[in-house]
Motif scaffolding. Structure first.
Motif, mmCIF file in Angstrom:
data_model
loop_
_atom_site.group_PDB
_atom_site.id
_atom_site.type_symbol
_atom_site.label_atom_id
_atom_site.label_comp_id
_atom_site.label_asym_id
_atom_site.label_seq_id
_atom_site.Cartn_x
_atom_site.Cartn_y
_atom_site.Cartn_z
ATOM 1 N N UNK A 1 0.852 -1.193 0.000
ATOM 2 C CA UNK A 1 0.000 0.000 0.000
ATOM 3 C C UNK A 1 0.888 1.243 0.000
ATOM 4 N N UNK A 2 0.631 2.141 -0.954
ATOM 5 C CA UNK A 2 1.356 3.410 -1.057
ATOM 6 C C UNK A 2 0.418 4.519 -0.611
ATOM 7 N N UNK A 3 0.843 5.268 0.421
ATOM 8 C CA UNK A 3 -0.019 6.294 0.991
ATOM 9 C C UNK A 3 0.710 7.633 1.089
ATOM 10 N N UNK A 4 -0.064 8.706 1.115
ATOM 11 C CA UNK A 4 0.459 10.055 1.349
ATOM 12 C C UNK A 4 -0.091 10.537 2.687
ATOM 13 N N UNK B 1 -6.968 3.644 -6.043
ATOM 14 C CA UNK B 1 -7.996 4.048 -5.091
ATOM 15 C C UNK B 1 -8.255 5.546 -5.225
ATOM 16 N N UNK B 2 -9.523 5.929 -5.319
ATOM 17 C CA UNK B 2 -9.886 7.341 -5.384
ATOM 18 C C UNK B 2 -9.968 7.869 -3.953
ATOM 19 N N UNK B 3 -8.794 8.202 -3.415
ATOM 20 C CA UNK B 3 -8.702 8.649 -2.035
ATOM 21 C C UNK B 3 -7.633 9.718 -1.935
ATOM 22 N N UNK B 4 -7.740 10.570 -0.907
ATOM 23 C CA UNK B 4 -6.761 11.636 -0.727
ATOM 24 C C UNK B 4 -5.460 11.125 -0.120
ATOM 25 N N UNK C 1 -2.470 0.503 -4.564
ATOM 26 C CA UNK C 1 -2.377 -0.780 -3.864
ATOM 27 C C UNK C 1 -1.991 -1.845 -4.879
ATOM 28 N N UNK C 2 -1.000 -2.647 -4.519
ATOM 29 C CA UNK C 2 -0.642 -3.818 -5.321
ATOM 30 C C UNK C 2 -1.070 -5.047 -4.536
ATOM 31 N N UNK C 3 -1.954 -5.831 -5.143
ATOM 32 C CA UNK C 3 -2.439 -7.035 -4.490
ATOM 33 C C UNK C 3 -1.838 -8.283 -5.098
#
Length: 329
Positions: free
Chosen positions: A30-33, A231-234, A239-241
């Motif tokens: 999971x890549x997040x900001x 993912x349409x998220x801020x 995500x790589x599954x």
């Protein structure tokens, strides 16, 4: 009588537990900001029910960090291991690299001048500085002698004379320093001076290599072959599954004594026209009780044997767990 006889006979019938299973990848990257602009990576393993690693690229005060996604992934649903996901660029890192390269060029230039005949230009410049210093000192001595005569005749003050005299002494020291520098250049560099420049070059190269290693870490690559989920998220960027999937199945605590590692389960999903359903094996039983719909529930994890394609992330399917047979009575 027949009913009593049937109940007394050791007749076993199959037994099942019906529930619903949440289908998730066996492993998720999971890549997040984060809120402060930092980039965070979480690597989860749902088969072992643990987090492999959490890494973050922090934003230092005064720095500017920019993440650039690999545009080739825009129209794809799959990614392969070691394929580039994107790059993180830091203004502070680029500035430090530029400064180190400049320092390396200077150190290498000094080293060449000290080891070879490339110092002729430096000797010529040093000789010119000596000549200019001599002329400057001679002119100032003339001015100082003239001021001295005027002072002795009480035409000027002592302070005015001392200003010119001190200036002549300063020019004299500058001439001596220029002559010493010229002599050093003519004599050639000392072995310890050459060794010092060599150490400077080696240390600077190591620092530059360290920066390049750091920039390589700023290049994000896929840790596994898997499915891409945008993912349409801020906060969640990507995500790589894993291509393998697991099922998270809630089971009532009352039925927990009927659950064992290695039992099989079936999902209510037809994979093809034959009507066969995906099957799996229970691999983990959680030790924490949760309450779902006000019922004490334990989550169990099962590995799905067949690869499930074109199934949305976090899909919920009906599930049947085959438990041990029980006596008819």
């Amino acid at each position: 009588v027949l009913a009593i006889i049937l109940l007394l006979l050791p007749i076993k019938i199959t037994n099942h537990i019906k529930s619903e299973a949440k289908i998730i990848p066996a492993r998720e990257w999971i890549l997040q900001k984060l809120e402060d602009g930092s980039i965070q990576i979480i690597d989860k393993d749902y088969q072992k029910n643990l987090v492999h690693s959490i890494s973050a690229y922090q934003v230092v005060r005064g720095d500017f960090v920019e993440f650039k996604m690999n545009e080739e992934l825009a129209n794809r649903n799959k990614i392969f291991k070691n394929e580039i996901i994107g790059t993180i660029e830091s203004i502070s890192t680029e500035r430090e690299l530029a400064n180190l390269k400049r320092d390396l060029n200077e150190a290498e230039s000094y080293l060449r001048m000290s080891k070879t005949g490339e110092k002729e230009t430096a000797i010529t410049m040093a000789r010119e500085i000596v000549n200019k210093s001599k002329i400057q000192l001679e002119n100032q001595n003339i001015i100082a002698d003239r001021k001295k005569k005027l002072f002795e005749k009480n035409i000027i003050s002592q302070e005015e004379y001392e200003i010119e005299k001190n200036l002549a002494d300063l020019y004299k020291y500058e001439l001596l320093e220029a002559e010493a520098n010229l002599a050093n250049l003519k004599a050639g560099a000392k072995p310890e001076e050459i060794a010092l420049y060599q150490d400077m070059v080696q240390a600077t190269r190591q620092e530059i290599q360290h920066i390049y290693d750091l920039k390589e870490k700023f290049t994000l690559r896929a840790p596994l072959d898997g499915q891409l989920y945008r993912i349409f998220s801020t906060d969640t960027l990507l995500i790589i599954g894993d291509t393998l999937s697991v099922a998270v199945i809630p089971v009532r605590s009352d039925d927990l004594n009927r659950i064992q590692i290695g039992q099989t389960f079936t999902l209510n999903l037809q994979l093809d026209e034959t009507g066969s359903n995906p099957m799996g094996t229970i691999i983990n039983v959680n030790k924490i009780t949760e309450y779902i719909d006000q019922r004490a529930t334990v989550l169990i994890t099962g590995r799905i044997s067949d690869s499930i394609r074109n199934l949305p992330l976090n899909a919920v399917l009906g599930c049947t767990i085959k438990t041990e047979s029980v006596l008819l009575r």
